[in-house]
Design a protein around this motif. Sequence first.
Motif, PDB file in Angstrom:
ATOM      1  N   GLU A  13      29.973  19.155   3.501  1.00  0.00           N
ATOM      2  CA  GLU A  13      29.604  20.112   4.235  1.00  0.00           C
ATOM      3  C   GLU A  13      30.567  21.270   4.801  1.00  0.00           C
ATOM      4  O   GLU A  13      30.430  22.468   4.688  1.00  0.00           O
ATOM      5  N   LYS A  14      31.633  21.303   4.737  1.00  0.00           N
ATOM      6  CA  LYS A  14      33.039  21.018   5.190  1.00  0.00           C
ATOM      7  C   LYS A  14      33.300  22.938   4.182  1.00  0.00           C
ATOM      8  O   LYS A  14      33.548  23.769   4.024  1.00  0.00           O
ATOM      9  N   ILE A  15      33.101  21.556   2.979  1.00  0.00           N
ATOM     10  CA  ILE A  15      33.260  22.714   1.783  1.00  0.00           C
ATOM     11  C   ILE A  15      32.190  24.132   1.679  1.00  0.00           C
ATOM     12  O   ILE A  15      33.276  24.820   1.035  1.00  0.00           O
ATOM     13  N   MET A  16      30.790  23.895   1.948  1.00  0.00           N
ATOM     14  CA  MET A  16      29.960  24.814   2.110  1.00  0.00           C
ATOM     15  C   MET A  16      31.028  25.830   2.898  1.00  0.00           C
ATOM     16  O   MET A  16      29.970  27.518   2.813  1.00  0.00           O
ATOM     17  N   PHE A  17      30.788  25.365   3.914  1.00  0.00           N
ATOM     18  CA  PHE A  17      31.186  26.920   4.923  1.00  0.00           C
ATOM     19  C   PHE A  17      32.344  27.016   5.239  1.00  0.00           C
ATOM     20  O   PHE A  17      32.025  28.892   5.154  1.00  0.00           O
ATOM     21  N   PHE A  18      33.275  27.274   4.546  1.00  0.00           N
ATOM     22  CA  PHE A  18      34.695  27.073   3.794  1.00  0.00           C
ATOM     23  C   PHE A  18      34.434  28.721   2.683  1.00  0.00           C
ATOM     24  O   PHE A  18      34.716  29.425   2.973  1.00  0.00           O
ATOM     25  N   HIS A  19      33.443  27.889   1.904  1.00  0.00           N
ATOM     26  CA  HIS A  19      33.429  28.568   0.561  1.00  0.00           C
ATOM     27  C   HIS A  19      32.113  30.150   0.998  1.00  0.00           C
ATOM     28  O   HIS A  19      32.397  30.730   0.443  1.00  0.00           O
ATOM     29  N   ALA A  20      31.304  29.819   1.632  1.00  0.00           N
ATOM     30  CA  ALA A  20      30.106  30.916   3.111  1.00  0.00           C
ATOM     31  C   ALA A  20      31.285  32.061   2.769  1.00  0.00           C
ATOM     32  O   ALA A  20      31.644  32.959   3.009  1.00  0.00           O
ATOM     33  N   GLN A  21      32.388  31.681   3.999  1.00  0.00           N
ATOM     34  CA  GLN A  21      33.097  32.149   4.265  1.00  0.00           C
ATOM     35  C   GLN A  21      34.150  32.819   3.440  1.00  0.00           C
ATOM     36  O   GLN A  21      35.540  33.614   3.791  1.00  0.00           O
ATOM     37  N   ASP A  22      34.723  32.664   1.849  1.00  0.00           N
ATOM     38  CA  ASP A  22      35.059  33.471   1.253  1.00  0.00           C
ATOM     39  C   ASP A  22      36.443  33.235   1.388  1.00  0.00           C
ATOM     40  O   ASP A  22      37.362  33.787   0.967  1.00  0.00           O
ATOM     41  N   ASN A  23      37.013  31.720   1.645  1.00  0.00           N
ATOM     42  CA  ASN A  23      37.709  31.040   1.763  1.00  0.00           C
ATOM     43  C   ASN A  23      37.924  30.470   0.445  1.00  0.00           C
ATOM     44  O   ASN A  23      37.578  30.728  -1.085  1.00  0.00           O
ATOM     45  N   SER A  24      39.604  30.641  -0.255  1.00  0.00           N
ATOM     46  CA  SER A  24      39.817  30.476  -1.319  1.00  0.00           C
ATOM     47  C   SER A  24      40.093  29.034  -2.048  1.00  0.00           C
ATOM     48  O   SER A  24      40.151  28.088  -0.419  1.00  0.00           O
ATOM     49  N   VAL A  25      39.800  28.066  -2.912  1.00  0.00           N
ATOM     50  CA  VAL A  25      40.005  26.603  -2.969  1.00  0.00           C
ATOM     51  C   VAL A  25      41.491  26.257  -2.573  1.00  0.00           C
ATOM     52  O   VAL A  25      40.975  25.191  -1.989  1.00  0.00           O
ATOM     53  N   SER A  26      42.453  27.662  -2.959  1.00  0.00           N
ATOM     54  CA  SER A  26      43.647  26.315  -2.066  1.00  0.00           C
ATOM     55  C   SER A  26      43.715  26.395  -0.559  1.00  0.00           C
ATOM     56  O   SER A  26      43.952  25.583   0.278  1.00  0.00           O
ATOM     57  N   ALA A  27      43.157  27.364   0.526  1.00  0.00           N
ATOM     58  CA  ALA A  27      42.859  27.734   1.720  1.00  0.00           C
ATOM     59  C   ALA A  27      41.969  26.284   1.698  1.00  0.00           C
ATOM     60  O   ALA A  27      42.409  25.825   2.665  1.00  0.00           O
ATOM     61  N   ILE A  28      40.420  26.303   1.274  1.00  0.00           N
ATOM     62  CA  ILE A  28      39.760  25.042   1.778  1.00  0.00           C
ATOM     63  C   ILE A  28      40.918  23.514   1.407  1.00  0.00           C
ATOM     64  O   ILE A  28      40.260  23.141   2.056  1.00  0.00           O
ATOM     65  N   ALA A  29      41.251  23.362   0.141  1.00  0.00           N
ATOM     66  CA  ALA A  29      42.121  22.163  -0.171  1.00  0.00           C
ATOM     67  C   ALA A  29      43.211  22.072   1.238  1.00  0.00           C
ATOM     68  O   ALA A  29      43.216  20.686   1.767  1.00  0.00           O
ATOM     69  N   LYS A  30      43.585  22.776   1.746  1.00  0.00           N
ATOM     70  CA  LYS A  30      44.967  22.317   2.483  1.00  0.00           C
ATOM     71  C   LYS A  30      44.002  22.118   4.421  1.00  0.00           C
ATOM     72  O   LYS A  30      44.366  21.252   4.650  1.00  0.00           O
ATOM     73  N   LYS A  31      42.760  23.297   4.244  1.00  0.00           N
ATOM     74  CA  LYS A  31      42.257  22.429   5.581  1.00  0.00           C
ATOM     75  C   LYS A  31      41.554  21.215   5.387  1.00  0.00           C
ATOM     76  O   LYS A  31      41.706  20.468   6.876  1.00  0.00           O
ATOM     77  N   LEU A  32      41.605  21.082   4.438  1.00  0.00           N
ATOM     78  CA  LEU A  32      40.223  19.506   4.135  1.00  0.00           C
ATOM     79  C   LEU A  32      41.742  18.067   3.957  1.00  0.00           C
ATOM     80  O   LEU A  32      41.604  16.986   3.585  1.00  0.00           O
TER      81      LEU A  32
END
Length: 75
Positions: A13-32
Amino acid sequence: MCHYHHLTLVEREKIMFFHAQDNSVSAIAKKLGRNKATISRELWRNTKNGFYQPATAQRQGDTVAGKTGKACLVT
Protein backbone atom coordinates in the motif's frame (compact mmCIF):
# COMPACT_ATOMS: atom_id res chain seq x y z
CA MET A 1 16.28 -21.31 5.40
CA CYS A 2 14.65 -18.19 3.98
CA HIS A 3 16.99 -15.43 2.96
CA TYR A 4 14.37 -12.84 2.16
CA HIS A 5 11.08 -11.51 3.45
CA HIS A 6 7.98 -11.12 1.35
CA LEU A 7 6.42 -7.71 1.01
CA THR A 8 3.51 -7.14 3.36
CA LEU A 9 0.17 -5.64 2.36
CA VAL A 10 1.11 -2.48 4.29
CA GLU A 11 4.37 -2.19 2.33
CA ARG A 12 2.49 -2.72 -0.92
CA GLU A 13 0.00 0.00 0.00
CA LYS A 14 2.91 2.35 0.72
CA ILE A 15 4.40 1.49 -2.69
CA MET A 16 1.06 2.42 -4.28
CA PHE A 17 0.95 5.71 -2.36
CA PHE A 18 4.54 6.71 -3.16
CA HIS A 19 4.24 5.56 -6.79
CA ALA A 20 1.08 7.64 -7.24
CA GLN A 21 3.05 10.66 -6.01
CA ASP A 22 5.63 10.02 -8.78
CA ASN A 23 8.41 8.99 -6.41
CA SER A 24 11.24 7.14 -8.16
CA VAL A 25 11.84 3.45 -7.56
CA SER A 26 15.02 4.37 -5.68
CA ALA A 27 13.15 6.84 -3.46
CA ILE A 28 10.42 4.30 -2.67
CA ALA A 29 13.02 1.65 -1.86
CA LYS A 30 14.88 4.00 0.47
CA LYS A 31 11.67 4.99 2.31
CA LEU A 32 10.73 1.33 2.82
CA GLY A 33 14.23 0.06 3.56
CA ARG A 34 14.07 -2.36 0.64
CA ASN A 35 16.29 -3.01 -2.35
CA LYS A 36 15.31 -1.00 -5.41
CA ALA A 37 15.21 -4.21 -7.49
CA THR A 38 12.47 -5.51 -5.19
CA ILE A 39 10.37 -2.40 -5.74
CA SER A 40 11.03 -2.40 -9.48
CA ARG A 41 9.97 -6.06 -9.83
CA GLU A 42 6.90 -5.48 -7.69
CA LEU A 43 5.75 -2.56 -9.83
CA TRP A 44 6.56 -4.39 -13.08
CA ARG A 45 4.65 -7.53 -12.08
CA ASN A 46 1.60 -5.88 -10.54
CA THR A 47 0.88 -2.71 -12.52
CA LYS A 48 -2.11 -3.11 -14.81
CA ASN A 49 -3.33 -0.34 -17.12
CA GLY A 50 -0.96 2.09 -15.43
CA PHE A 51 -2.20 1.38 -11.90
CA TYR A 52 -0.44 -0.60 -9.19
CA GLN A 53 -2.89 -2.79 -7.26
CA PRO A 54 -1.56 -3.82 -3.83
CA ALA A 55 -4.44 -6.11 -2.81
CA THR A 56 -4.17 -8.09 -6.05
CA ALA A 57 -0.39 -8.25 -5.65
CA GLN A 58 -0.80 -9.57 -2.09
CA ARG A 59 -3.21 -12.30 -3.19
CA GLN A 60 -0.84 -13.36 -5.96
CA GLY A 61 2.10 -13.33 -3.57
CA ASP A 62 0.22 -15.44 -1.06
CA THR A 63 -0.70 -17.93 -3.78
CA VAL A 64 2.87 -18.22 -5.05
CA ALA A 65 4.29 -18.52 -1.53
CA GLY A 66 1.95 -21.43 -0.85
CA LYS A 67 3.18 -23.33 -3.91
CA THR A 68 6.91 -23.20 -3.25
CA GLY A 69 6.97 -26.37 -1.17
CA LYS A 70 9.61 -24.96 1.17
CA ALA A 71 8.72 -23.86 4.64
CA CYS A 72 10.59 -21.22 6.57
CA LEU A 73 11.39 -22.16 10.13
CA VAL A 74 10.80 -19.49 12.71
CA THR A 75 13.12 -19.89 15.66
